[in-house]
Design an enzyme around this catalytic site. Structure first.
Site, short mmCIF file in Angstrom:
data_model
loop_
_atom_site.label_atom_id
_atom_site.label_comp_id
_atom_site.label_asym_id
_atom_site.label_seq_id
_atom_site.Cartn_x
_atom_site.Cartn_y
_atom_site.Cartn_z
N ARG A 6 -33.78 51.72 6.53
CA ARG A 6 -35.10 50.25 7.13
C ARG A 6 -34.26 50.19 8.62
O ARG A 6 -35.40 50.16 9.40
CB ARG A 6 -34.70 49.85 6.34
CG ARG A 6 -35.84 49.68 5.41
CD ARG A 6 -35.77 48.94 3.84
NE ARG A 6 -34.56 48.67 3.79
CZ ARG A 6 -33.55 47.47 3.15
NH1 ARG A 6 -34.55 46.68 2.50
NH2 ARG A 6 -33.18 47.27 2.29
N ASP A 12 -29.02 53.46 3.66
CA ASP A 12 -30.71 52.69 4.29
C ASP A 12 -30.66 53.24 5.64
O ASP A 12 -30.45 53.47 6.43
CB ASP A 12 -29.95 51.10 4.41
CG ASP A 12 -31.25 50.18 4.56
OD1 ASP A 12 -31.98 50.30 4.90
OD2 ASP A 12 -31.00 49.64 3.35
#
Ligand SMILES: Nc1nc2c(ncn2[C@@H]2O[C@H](COP(=O)(O)OP(=O)(O)OP(=O)(O)O)[C@@H](O)[C@H]2O)c(=O)[nH]1
Ligand SMILES: [Zn+2]
Length: 398
Positions: free
Chosen positions: A310, A308
């Site tokens: 983000r 991830d």
């Protein structure tokens, strides 16, 4: 420098205008340019001679349809580092400088719209939501205030969030963009960077003037872009159903006198991009044993190197910008989003998971993998043996 910046100052004028336009010459005090990734299309328009690079924008009638703030959070040190809290008020706060011919531009715009969404229409016909003629109008339209926000990064503040030195942050941004912004390393006196990164859109339901008041109940869904599901209804994940469930909850909160908020971040495929995401789908569905919940995250890591990208540490900024200190209903099961909100000082009262009947069959793989990885679920995660039994469609069955 005529416009030095004091990031956490209590007023726009004391903070100073962000000047990030190429034709503002010596007045420029920020690295990068407006428009996020669209700056490259602007460059193409200039090179195709379709756009005069010296043209100044006419900001007449572009002011926000409702005032947002100012809120105390705007000048609390370190609270907001990834957007310009004064970015929607530029035409008003710096009218004199703009009239002088200095190219200062808004990085935030606030407007109004009505949304027509099939899932909301069925929520009404099933009696879960009622048309009140105000927030939910007949014909199933929902009245909303929508806000577009470009990223504006205060580099010292961002470095602090990630617990690295500003020097290291600047050097890495410079190197990983292949030297696209030399000022990152040559102009330490410029603390602000407008990166060529995606924007954020806020959709708000209810009376926006209630923001910033402690008695106002808030429903929130923070959603990261998933074009395949959000727009095209692809069934491998839960993105669109959770988004529309969040919109329904946000509209219901507005009907009860609170404010409902959807924050939509352009961070496609966990900010790894859609090409990576589709490569991962193939790798998942072609592996021996099929697309298993047990290996869901490992496949992303094989292709992208991380699970991830983000980095939810910057996500709470927009919530602080809206003057919110407590979220009464958080429509998310993500521990990363929850922990980021709480770590930044926002109380989260209730976590609302996606209802089981909204999860597409093929998205069971994602859902059980997330629960096993620590996502919030009232009924807990599956044990190892049951997790191994969750297998999705193969690539040839699509
Ligand atoms: N790389 C990658 N990204 C995916 C995959 N499936 C979904 N995504 C992305 O994951 C993100 C999902 O984000 P959100 O819907 O905001 O939520 P979440 O973090 O999963 O948590 P919730 O708030 O509980 O829904 C979007 O950016 C999707 O594009 C996948 O298999 N691989
Ligand atoms: Zn998705």
């Amino acid at each position: 420098m005529r416009f030095p910046l004091t990031w956490d100052a209590p007023t726009a004028r004391e903070r100073g205008p962000i000047v990030a336009t190429v034709n503002s010459g010596a007045h420029r005090n920020a690295i990068g340019a407006h428009g996020g990734p669209y700056v490259l299309y602007r460059a193409l328009a200039v090179s195709a001679r379709a756009l005069d690079p010296l043209r100044l924008p006419d900001l007449h009638n572009t002011a926000p349809v409702v005032p947002i703030g100012p809120f105390p959070q705007w000048s609390e040190p370190g609270r907001i580092v990834a957007l310009d809290p004064w970015g929607h008020r530029v035409a008003e706060d710096f009218a004199g400088e703009i009239a002088e011919g200095i190219d200062i531009r808004p990085s935030i715009a606030v407007t109004r719209a009505r949304l027509t969404i099939p899932e909301i229409a069925s929520a009404i016909s099933l009696g879960r939501l009622r048309a009140d003629g105000h927030i939910v109008r007949d014909g199933c339209e929902i009245a909303t205030t929508k806000i577009a926000i470009e990223p504006v990064w205060h580099l010292p503040g961002i470095a602090k969030r990630f617990d690295i030195s500003e020097r290291e942050l600047r050097r890495t941004l410079f190197e990983e963009t292949s030297g696209m912004y030399p000022e990152l390393v040559t102009r330490p006196d410029m603390p602000v960077f407008l990166p060529p990164a995606g924007s954020t859109t806020v959709y708000m339901f209810g009376d926006v003037t209630k923001l910033g008041k402690s008695e106002t109940r808030i429903a929130l869904r923070v959603h990261d872009e998933c074009n395949g599901s959000d727009v095209f209804g692809s069934d491998i994940c839960t993105c669109r159903p959770y988004l529309t469930h969040g919109i329904e909850g946000a509209a219901a909160m507005a009907q009860q006198g609170g404010v409902g908020i959807i924050v939509y971040n352009r961070k496609e495929g966990r900010a790894l991009g859609e090409v990576t995401k589709f490569l991962v789908y193939n790798a998942r569905k072609r592996q021996e044993g099929g697309d298993q919940a047990a290996t869901y995250f490992a496949r992303t890591e094989c292709v992208a190197g991380v699970q991830d990208a983000r980095f939810q540490q910057m996500m709470p900024d927009v919530i602080h910008w809206l003057g919110i200190r407590r979220v009464d209903q958080h429509f998310s099961m993500s521990n990363m989003k929850h922990d980021a909100l709480v770590a930044s000082g926002i109380d989260v009262v209730e976590r609302v998971p996606i209802p089981d009947d909204l999860i597409p069959a093929d998205a069971r793989v994602e859902m059980e993998a997330k629960k096993a990885a620590g996502y919030f679920a009232a009924d807990g995660a599956l044990d190892e043996a049951s997790l191994a039994g969750i297998v999705g469609r193969s690539v040839d069955e699509s």
